[in-house]
Motif scaffolding. Structure first.
Motif, PDB file in Angstrom:
ATOM      1  N   UNK A 148      44.110   8.201  82.809  1.00  0.00           N
ATOM      2  CA  UNK A 148      43.085   9.091  82.757  1.00  0.00           C
ATOM      3  C   UNK A 148      42.610   9.555  84.801  1.00  0.00           C
ATOM      4  N   UNK A 149      42.542  10.881  85.396  1.00  0.00           N
ATOM      5  CA  UNK A 149      42.915  10.519  86.450  1.00  0.00           C
ATOM      6  C   UNK A 149      41.160  11.491  86.486  1.00  0.00           C
ATOM      7  N   UNK A 189      40.590  17.792  78.744  1.00  0.00           N
ATOM      8  CA  UNK A 189      39.744  18.126  79.841  1.00  0.00           C
ATOM      9  C   UNK A 189      38.402  17.195  79.427  1.00  0.00           C
ATOM     10  N   UNK A 190      37.374  16.428  80.563  1.00  0.00           N
ATOM     11  CA  UNK A 190      36.739  16.829  80.011  1.00  0.00           C
ATOM     12  C   UNK A 190      36.267  16.588  81.320  1.00  0.00           C
ATOM     13  N   UNK A 191      34.641  17.866  80.701  1.00  0.00           N
ATOM     14  CA  UNK A 191      33.393  17.740  81.856  1.00  0.00           C
ATOM     15  C   UNK A 191      32.034  17.400  80.892  1.00  0.00           C
ATOM     16  N   UNK A 192      31.520  16.740  82.034  1.00  0.00           N
ATOM     17  CA  UNK A 192      30.453  15.524  82.383  1.00  0.00           C
ATOM     18  C   UNK A 192      29.586  16.941  81.994  1.00  0.00           C
ATOM     19  N   UNK A 193      28.026  16.051  81.289  1.00  0.00           N
ATOM     20  CA  UNK A 193      26.924  17.015  81.210  1.00  0.00           C
ATOM     21  C   UNK A 193      26.007  17.580  82.874  1.00  0.00           C
ATOM     22  N   UNK A 194      25.598  18.833  82.745  1.00  0.00           N
ATOM     23  CA  UNK A 194      25.450  19.710  83.404  1.00  0.00           C
ATOM     24  C   UNK A 194      23.915  18.396  84.461  1.00  0.00           C
ATOM     25  N   UNK A 240      34.055  15.860  86.137  1.00  0.00           N
ATOM     26  CA  UNK A 240      35.511  16.015  85.645  1.00  0.00           C
ATOM     27  C   UNK A 240      36.525  15.248  85.410  1.00  0.00           C
ATOM     28  N   UNK A 241      36.988  15.361  84.454  1.00  0.00           N
ATOM     29  CA  UNK A 241      38.199  14.438  84.229  1.00  0.00           C
ATOM     30  C   UNK A 241      39.328  15.053  83.206  1.00  0.00           C
ATOM     31  N   UNK A 242      40.555  14.662  84.229  1.00  0.00           N
ATOM     32  CA  UNK A 242      41.563  15.092  82.825  1.00  0.00           C
ATOM     33  C   UNK A 242      42.513  13.993  82.414  1.00  0.00           C
ATOM     34  N   UNK A 243      42.903  14.178  81.452  1.00  0.00           N
ATOM     35  CA  UNK A 243      44.148  13.008  80.754  1.00  0.00           C
ATOM     36  C   UNK A 243      45.689  13.476  80.604  1.00  0.00           C
TER      37      UNK A 243
END
Length: 90
Positions: free
Chosen positions: A75-76, A55-60, A67-70
């Motif tokens: 990757x979605x 789960x990739x959460x980009x910088x605020x 927000x991307x999940x693999x």
């Protein structure tokens, strides 16, 4: 009147500290969790349901944080960070 009913005690279905339904309406609101913590927990639960391994959460701080999940090798894109979660640089 039922001899087993004690009107000075709360009913079993009422929250602690409430003896009547009107007491429920006048109870102070409980302090909840921070919205950011709730949001992150929901993201983690959703990723778990999808079987995501990452789960990739980009910088605020970034203007277009995503927000991307693999899942497996794919990757979605799940969503973008809500605008009120972004931090202003000082």
């Amino acid at each position: 009147m039922n001899p087993f009913v004690n009107l000075k005690k709360r009913g079993v279905a009422l929250p602690s500290g409430c003896k009547d339904l009107i007491d429920v309406l006048h109870r102070p609101k409980r302090q909840g969790e921070e919205p950011a913590r709730i949001f992150i927990r929901l993201l983690l639960m959703q990723a778990h349901e999808h079987g995501a391994t990452e789960l990739l959460i980009g910088s605020a701080l970034a203007p277009e944080s995503t927000i991307t999940e693999k899942v497996g090798v794919t990757s979605f894109h799940v969503s973008a960070l809500p605008p009120d979660f972004r931090f202003e640089r000082s």
